[in-house]
Write a protein that holds these residues in place. Structure first.
Motif, PDB file in Angstrom:
ATOM      1  N   GLY A  16      13.961  12.597 -13.490  1.00 35.38           N
ATOM      2  CA  GLY A  16      14.379  11.616 -14.487  1.00 35.38           C
ATOM      3  C   GLY A  16      13.223  10.919 -15.145  1.00 35.38           C
ATOM      4  N   VAL A  17      12.130  10.756 -14.442  1.00 34.63           N
ATOM      5  CA  VAL A  17      10.989  10.059 -15.034  1.00 34.63           C
ATOM      6  C   VAL A  17       9.872  11.066 -15.276  1.00 34.63           C
ATOM      7  N   GLU A  18       9.230  10.937 -16.416  1.00 34.63           N
ATOM      8  CA  GLU A  18       8.115  11.820 -16.751  1.00 34.63           C
ATOM      9  C   GLU A  18       6.819  11.259 -16.185  1.00 34.63           C
ATOM     10  N   TYR A  19       6.087  12.092 -15.486  1.00 37.12           N
ATOM     11  CA  TYR A  19       4.771  11.677 -15.015  1.00 37.12           C
ATOM     12  C   TYR A  19       3.722  12.602 -15.641  1.00 37.12           C
ATOM     13  N   PRO A  20       3.230  12.262 -16.824  1.00 33.39           N
ATOM     14  CA  PRO A  20       2.373  13.209 -17.548  1.00 33.39           C
ATOM     15  C   PRO A  20       1.061  13.495 -16.843  1.00 33.39           C
ATOM     16  N   GLN A  21       0.694  12.625 -15.916  1.00 31.68           N
ATOM     17  CA  GLN A  21      -0.592  12.835 -15.251  1.00 31.68           C
ATOM     18  C   GLN A  21      -0.378  13.125 -13.765  1.00 31.68           C
ATOM     19  N   PHE A  57       0.790  -1.228   0.000  1.00 26.06           N
ATOM     20  CA  PHE A  57       0.000   0.000   0.000  1.00 26.06           C
ATOM     21  C   PHE A  57       0.821   1.275   0.000  1.00 26.06           C
ATOM     22  N   PHE A  58       2.079   1.228   0.478  1.00 25.60           N
ATOM     23  CA  PHE A  58       2.825   2.477   0.464  1.00 25.60           C
ATOM     24  C   PHE A  58       3.061   2.992  -0.949  1.00 25.60           C
ATOM     25  N   PRO A  59       3.471   2.140  -1.892  1.00 26.75           N
ATOM     26  CA  PRO A  59       3.683   2.648  -3.264  1.00 26.75           C
ATOM     27  C   PRO A  59       2.416   3.231  -3.887  1.00 26.75           C
ATOM     28  N   MET A  60       1.261   2.826  -3.387  1.00 29.08           N
ATOM     29  CA  MET A  60       0.024   3.353  -3.973  1.00 29.08           C
ATOM     30  C   MET A  60      -0.116   4.855  -3.741  1.00 29.08           C
ATOM     31  N   HIS A  61       0.511   5.374  -2.677  1.00 32.78           N
ATOM     32  CA  HIS A  61       0.510   6.823  -2.507  1.00 32.78           C
ATOM     33  C   HIS A  61       1.101   7.483  -3.757  1.00 32.78           C
ATOM     34  N   PHE A  62       2.184   6.869  -4.253  1.00 28.67           N
ATOM     35  CA  PHE A  62       2.869   7.475  -5.395  1.00 28.67           C
ATOM     36  C   PHE A  62       2.070   7.284  -6.684  1.00 28.67           C
ATOM     37  N   SER A  63       1.584   6.058  -6.910  1.00 23.20           N
ATOM     38  CA  SER A  63       0.824   5.891  -8.150  1.00 23.20           C
ATOM     39  C   SER A  63      -0.371   6.842  -8.151  1.00 23.20           C
ATOM     40  N   GLY A  64      -0.930   7.083  -6.974  1.00 16.80           N
ATOM     41  CA  GLY A  64      -2.051   8.028  -6.891  1.00 16.80           C
ATOM     42  C   GLY A  64      -1.613   9.444  -7.190  1.00 16.80           C
ATOM     43  N   LEU A  65      -0.550   9.874  -6.545  1.00 16.34           N
ATOM     44  CA  LEU A  65      -0.092  11.253  -6.776  1.00 16.34           C
ATOM     45  C   LEU A  65       0.319  11.447  -8.233  1.00 16.34           C
ATOM     46  N   PHE A  66       0.817  10.394  -8.864  1.00 12.86           N
ATOM     47  CA  PHE A  66       1.237  10.521 -10.254  1.00 12.86           C
ATOM     48  C   PHE A  66       0.097  10.255 -11.230  1.00 12.86           C
ATOM     49  N   ASP A  92       2.149   5.351 -20.515  1.00  8.59           N
ATOM     50  CA  ASP A  92       2.670   6.715 -20.439  1.00  8.59           C
ATOM     51  C   ASP A  92       2.741   7.249 -19.012  1.00  8.59           C
ATOM     52  N   LEU A  93       1.864   6.729 -18.144  1.00 11.91           N
ATOM     53  CA  LEU A  93       1.798   7.284 -16.793  1.00 11.91           C
ATOM     54  C   LEU A  93       3.046   6.979 -15.972  1.00 11.91           C
ATOM     55  N   ASN A  94       3.804   5.962 -16.400  1.00  9.67           N
ATOM     56  CA  ASN A  94       5.027   5.594 -15.684  1.00  9.67           C
ATOM     57  C   ASN A  94       4.792   5.170 -14.249  1.00  9.67           C
ATOM     58  N   VAL A  95       3.689   4.513 -14.007  1.00 12.47           N
ATOM     59  CA  VAL A  95       3.426   4.064 -12.639  1.00 12.47           C
ATOM     60  C   VAL A  95       3.572   2.546 -12.505  1.00 12.47           C
ATOM     61  N   ASP A  96       4.184   1.897 -13.503  1.00  7.15           N
ATOM     62  CA  ASP A  96       4.295   0.437 -13.434  1.00  7.15           C
ATOM     63  C   ASP A  96       5.075  -0.010 -12.201  1.00  7.15           C
TER      64      ASP A  96
END
Lengths: 617, 384, 196
Positions: free
Chosen positions: B23-28, A445-454, A466-470
């Motif tokens: 370094g990493v692009e976050y377009p959203q 769950f901690f990484p989900m903070h980041f995927s959410g913010l991004f 494209d979102l780079n949240v993989d």
């Protein structure tokens, strides 16, 4: 301590089935014993925990890579909807109710709850309701409109088929069990305390059960009505949530969150109660600021009613409403903070033993705080406009529900298991359970903070590369599997320890409360005679402990008269479930016919004597 | 336990820094503001972030200290039985209360600041959410487009948000917070229906990612969008290209309008009489007259005036296809028209060999051949 | 309807029986239930897109009559309880039948109104007013019907001498329920019918 140990040896022969007690299947089906009902609640909730967990695993695998399609979007939607619905209604709530059931009568010095048959009814309704809801997968018609079921996505137009019918009927059924349970525990706590057990001497767990029960009886009716509206809309063409007819979909959200926010406290307050009992025991110090912790709990319960629209900041309620709910939500953070400081102060200056139960309690303080603070972030309406419905929120509520509610209940599991079984849970496996939980949980769950913010919204089947949240999703998936292993360790520990765990005496932890004054496991009548309580920690005062144990450890010639077993609870529960299931037909006379078995079994129940004839009851 | 927790807290902070690093692009990204609205939110978020970090640090430090210092030792005497301390209770009630007030004040200021309609010269765009795409209508310019929102840099915009089916939510994180698109509740005659609004001024030109943020059904994950914030000159050029619509050419060759045989147009193209390839002409014919795409889609200047699907005027200028889910090129477009549900289940568009039957109604299969698919795609991409 | 069931213990902390405490708690829950129904009706007041509108169809006079009947049934309930406590079995049964009868009259009058409204074109599906009105009042009617059945069972048990004065609490709790349903109707009557 030594007196306790001797008493322990004397009763070490006890196993779950005391001599002369029936342990066959029929005895479980007809039982009205709160302790057996508690065990059934726990086992059933654990089974649903695995069912809900498997859904989460599939979700995590589907999200491993961007733009993946291992399962169909429709199945994905069913899985996340049922993951949420299962975990809240079939795991977190009944798991807490299992603890209410086992402990409240023992903690207040009562022989059973106020309405033992009603208690059994609650369990069977929960079981049948849960089976009904889960069975939707067999028909490939599992609910698919998220656990919040927002209109108009649940309308007959946008959700044709039985999916949403399963959802609104299932939740309606479960609501009956919750209200009955709430009534039962309020009555028990108000009316059935042992002599001297004043309200302000009750253990915190019982206090939090009391507050939670009030939330149950007040919050559940609101969702019930909302579900009835939804049912009329779907089946009979009513227009409650039909915008083309002037119905307002936002009304659903108000009703849902009017229930939904108190529901959050229904989930968390029991855990607060558990650790308020566990921390003093293992710190060998009384709870710091007992009255403050009690009042904070009550205050949370009250203010919990005035904050529902903080789930709705994006709905467009206008700046004045937004500001009100911002303020109310900020205020509720204060009593929660006060509780955390009081728990830390309880440990301060103590002699802290890090048993598994204590590890989970301290773990709760560490991670729940994270969830609480991210909650403050999106309590701020403008910030919420960015974070709402993203993985940031997913991270937040898992931190409070898993890191709070579930960790608290696991602390309670390790703490009270010796009372239930007469044996300890294995501490080595317990520590494995705790550490795999901590690592798995935080990694999920901690990484989900980041995927959410991004920018990753929640409830999405897949996400653009494209979102780079993989990377955050992959970490979460790995964490989820570690977390799953922790759950397996827990079950393994329970099974193993139940059979061959180290024997525990009546009070193996040297705990202060009344439930530890009786043998482990307790007699089916709990207390041979009711003890008289003089303080908040009766077993920590030498004189008081002796006078209580003189009563509670007594061997009795004639056992106290206990309520009759009854099979009407299971029959009535089945009838209620059946009658609700018939609502799916949408044919009014079929629905009306379905009420007949409910009516008949209610009548039979009412006419059956609750106690043996001639027992003076 | 002791050692691990000690490692744990700085570890998390470190993780925070590493993961949010450059370094990493976050377009959203929601923490990369490019509008006044987004700046207000981000400022507030930063303030609250540091307050919460402070509280977290206090709690964790206290907890760590307690864990280390008060761990039970074999010969511990019974600890002093302390039941509470009024001063401390007041302290840790008032302390957090002050922090909460310090958070609440700028929050409420921001609530009001971000919900004010902006100045007179703001551009109005009416946004309509549909399952699973976006319609953008510019009353000022008479433009109706889909899935790619054009905005003018430094010009305030008022977005009027509505939905025609379920609730959606408009969210372009770099340009600000999200707001729900509620289905418009019907009102009695003479009353005004109410709408949600978003007000902001884009401050940087560029392409921004956005996405539906309220679960809206089967293909919710495929309801994306792009926002082009253009320099004033580019924006003006874009609006002008709508006035000189490519439909003008189509108009002449529209058989319904002019009574000309479609074959003649193709012939004319082959003969080089018109400035377009035969493939495009063939595609126009298939689009307008064979597959009846115009029942749902509109192209300015032709008799295709459907309003159930996205308006396809100037389709060739769009970067993405099917609400942001893939690049807009010939190959993707052919596959999309062939089988929309492969990319977007439950989309309200039929395939070449299956009918569209769903919540949005019924429409028969387009029955386009492979050649026609190529032609239609070429035609659509020629609309620039 | 069974008697006090404190396991092995008759005295309660409050001196009030479990059944009564439990029932009051349940009524608290019911308050929220009806509160939600009534609030929804109020929220939707004035949003109906098509008629008939409330002011066109409600007849305050008819409803006042049915409300009065229901009010008097509460009085009959009080008298029934009194007679049970005084061990006047026949009188008690008589008053219970009076409760049932008045409840019945109320239901018949209300259903006649329903038929009239449907005639005017107000149905469950016709408008937000129709939906919220029928579900609110319909839920209340189901409560009245349930109460009537309950009274019937009590009368039968009285007849079989199953309810001596010592067990009059059974009737008292049924009375609590009946008064509650009555009070809810007063609220509905005021908010739905009286306030324009």
């Amino acid at each position: 301590m030594s007196s306790v140990a001797t008493a322990g040896e004397k009763t070490a022969g006890h196993t779950l089935g005391h001599e002369g007690e029936d342990t066959g299947l029929w005895s479980w089906i007809t039982t009205v014993d709160h302790k057996r009902i508690a065990i059934m609640y726990f086992v059933t909730a654990t089974v649903f925990f695995f069912i809900g967990g498997i859904k989460a695993m599939i979700i995590r695998v589907q999200l491993w890579n961007p733009e993946q399609s291992l399962i169909s979007p429709e199945l994905y939607n069913q899985l996340f909807t049922m993951h949420g619905t299962t975990m809240i209604f079939l795991v977190a709530m009944p798991m807490a109710v299992a603890f209410f059931n086992y402990l409240v009568p023992l903690q207040i010095g009562a022989r059973d709850v106020a309405f033992p048959r009603l208690n059994a009814l609650s369990y069977w309704i929960f079981l049948f309701g849960g089976i009904y809801l889960t069975s939707s997968f067999l028909f490939q018609a599992a609910p698919h409109a998220a656990w919040t079921g927002y209109a108009t996505l649940t309308s007959a137009q946008y959700s044709p088929g039985f999916n949403t019918d399963f959802w609104f009927i299932g939740l309606s059924i479960l609501g009956i069990a919750s209200i009955a349970g709430g009534v039962n525990f309020i009555t028990t706590i108000v009316n059935m305390r042992a002599p001297g057990m004043k309200m302000m001497r009750m253990p915190l767990f019982t206090w939090m059960t009391f507050v939670t029960s009030f939330l149950l009886i007040t919050a559940i009716p609101i969702i019930s009505v909302a579900l009835i509206f939804l049912g009329f809309d779907r089946l009979f063409g009513a227009v409650f949530f039909d915008p083309s007819m002037g119905g307002d979909p936002v009304l659903w959200q108000h009703l849902f969150w009017l229930f939904g926010h108190p529901e959050v406290y229904i989930l968390i307050l029991p855990a607060f109660g558990v650790i308020s009992d566990v921390i003093p025991t293992f710190s060998r110090k009384p709870l710091f600021g007992y009255p403050i912790v009690v009042y904070a709990g009550i205050l949370i319960g009250f203010i919990g009613w005035g904050v529902w629209s903080h789930h709705m900041f994006t709905v467009g309620l206008g700046p004045i409403a937004d500001s009100f709910f911002v303020a109310a939500t900020m205020i509720i953070a204060i009593p929660t903070g006060v509780k955390i400081f009081n728990w830390i102060a309880t440990m301060w200056g103590g002699s802290v033993r890090f048993t598994t139960a204590m590890l989970f309690s301290v773990g709760l303080l560490a991670v729940f705080t994270v969830g609480g603070l991210s909650g403050i972030m999106h309590a701020s309406a403008p910030v919420n406009l960015q974070q709402h419905d993203t993985y940031f929120v997913v991270a937040h509520f898992h931190y409070v529900i898993v890191g709070g509610a579930m960790m608290g209940l696991w602390a309670g599991l390790y703490y009270w298991f010796p009372k239930v079984s007469g044996r300890f849970l294995n501490e080595t496996l317990g520590k494995w359970h705790f550490w795999t939980t901590m690592v798995g949980f935080n990694l999920t769950f901690f990484p989900m903070h980041f995927s959410g913010l991004f920018g990753m919204p929640r409830r999405i089947y897949t996400y653009s590369a494209d979102l780079n949240v993989d990377i955050y999703n992959q970490l979460a998936t790995i964490g989820a599997f570690i977390f799953a292993i922790s759950a397996v360790i827990m079950v393994w520990n329970i099974v193993k320890s139940w059979r061959s765990g180290e024997r525990a005496g009546p009070n193996p932890w040297d705990a202060p409360h009344l439930e530890w004054s009786i043998p482990s496991p307790p007699h089916h009548y709990n207390f041979p005679e009711l003890p008289t309580v003089q303080s908040r920690e009766p077993l920590w005062n030498d004189g008081e402990r002796e006078s209580i144990q003189a009563v509670t450890m007594k061997e009795v010639e004639t056992e106290p008269v206990m309520p009759n077993p009854s099979f009407w609870p299971i029959v009535l529960a089945f009838s209620i479930t059946l009658s609700w299931a018939l609502v799916m037909t949408g044919i009014w006379w079929v629905i009306a016919l379905g009420i007949i078995p409910v009516f008949v079994s209610t009548l039979m129940w009412a006419l059956e004597p609750a106690f043996p004839e001639g027992s003076g009851h | 336990m002791r050692a691990t927790l000690l490692r744990y807290s700085p570890g998390l902070l470190l993780l925070t820094l590493v993961l949010s690093g450059c370094g990493v692009e976050y377009p959203q990204s929601s923490i990369s503001p490019h509008s006044d609205f987004a700046h207000i939110i981000h400022g507030l978020y930063t303030t609250i972030f540091w307050w919460t970090m402070l509280i977290l640090a206090v709690v964790w430090v206290l907890l760590t200290w307690v864990i280390i210092k008060y761990r039970a030792k074999p010969d511990d005497p019974k600890p002093k039985q302390i039941r509470g301390h009024l001063g401390l209770e007041i302290g840790w009630t008032v302390g957090p209360a002050i922090i909460v007030v310090l958070i609440a004040i700028p929050t409420i200021q921001a609530v009001f600041a971000t919900q004010q309609p902006v100045s007179e010269d703001a551009m109005l765009v009416e946004v309509t959410g549909e399952r699973f795409w976006w319609e953008f209508h510019y009353p000022e310019y008479g433009i109706t487009t889909a899935n790619e929102l054009w905005l003018e840099k430094d010009r305030p915009v008022n977005l009027r948000l509505a939905s025609s089916d379920v609730i959606h939510s408009f969210w372009v994180p770099k340009l600000g917070g999200k707001r729900d698109l509620n289905p418009t509740v019907a009102v009695r005659e003479g009353e005004e229906p109410s709408y949600n609004w978003l007000f902001f001024t884009p401050e940087v030109a560029g392409h921004f990612y956005g996405q539906c943020a309220e679960f809206c059904g089967e293909s919710h994950a495929f309801m994306l969008m792009r926002v082009n914030v253009a320099e004033p000159d580019d924006f003006a050029a874009w609006t002008e290209s709508w006035q000189a619509s490519p439909g003008a050419l189509a108009e002449v060759q529209d058989p319904d309008e002019e009574g000309r045989d479609a074959g003649l147009a193709i012939q004319a193209a082959q003969d080089g009489e018109i400035d377009e390839t035969p493939l495009v002409a063939e595609g126009r014919e298939a689009f307008l007259n064979q597959a009846t795409c115009g029942a749902c889609h509109a192209i300015e200047g032709t008799h295709a005036q459907g309003d159930r699907g996205p308006n396809l005027t100037l389709f060739g200028t769009r970067r993405t296809l099917a609400a942001g889910i893939m690049e807009n090129n010939q190959e993707n477009l052919v596959e999309w028209i062939r089988d929309p549900w492969r990319f977007k289940p439950a989309a309200a568009m039929p395939g070449t060999d299956y009918d569209m039957e769903g919540t949005a109604g019924f429409w028969p299969a387009t029955a386009l051949s492979d050649e026609q698919l190529e032609a239609v795609a070429a035609y659509l991409l020629s609309l620039k | 309807m069974a008697q006090a069931a404190v396991a092995g213990e008759h005295a309660t902390n409050t001196g009030i029986s479990n059944w009564k405490v439990g029932f009051w708690t349940f009524l608290a829950s019911e308050c929220l239930f009806f509160g939600t129904l009534i609030s929804t009706y109020m929220v939707y007041k004035g949003t109906a897109l098509v008629g008939p509108y409330p002011e066109e169809i409600f007849s305050v006079i008819t409803t006042t009559v049915s409300t009065t009947v229901l009010l008097f049934s509460s009085l009959a309930m009080v008298l029934a309880l009194d007679q049970v406590q005084k061990a006047n079995k026949k009188a008690a049964i008589g008053w219970l039948f009076a409760v049932i009868a008045m409840g019945g009259i109320f239901l018949v009058m209300e259903f006649q109104s329903y038929l009239k409204y449907i005639d005017y074109g107000l149905t469950l599906t016709s408008s937000t007013f129709g939906s919220s009105y029928y579900v609110l009042t319909g839920t209340h009617k189901v409560h009245v019907l349930f109460g009537m059945i309950w009274m019937g069972i009590l009368a039968w048990r009285l007849h079989k001498d199953r309810i001596p004065p010592a067990k009059s609490e059974q009737v008292e709790i049924a009375g609590l329920y009946w008064h509650f349903v009555d009070i809810i109707w007063i609220v509905i009557f005021t908010l739905v019918y009286l306030i324009p």
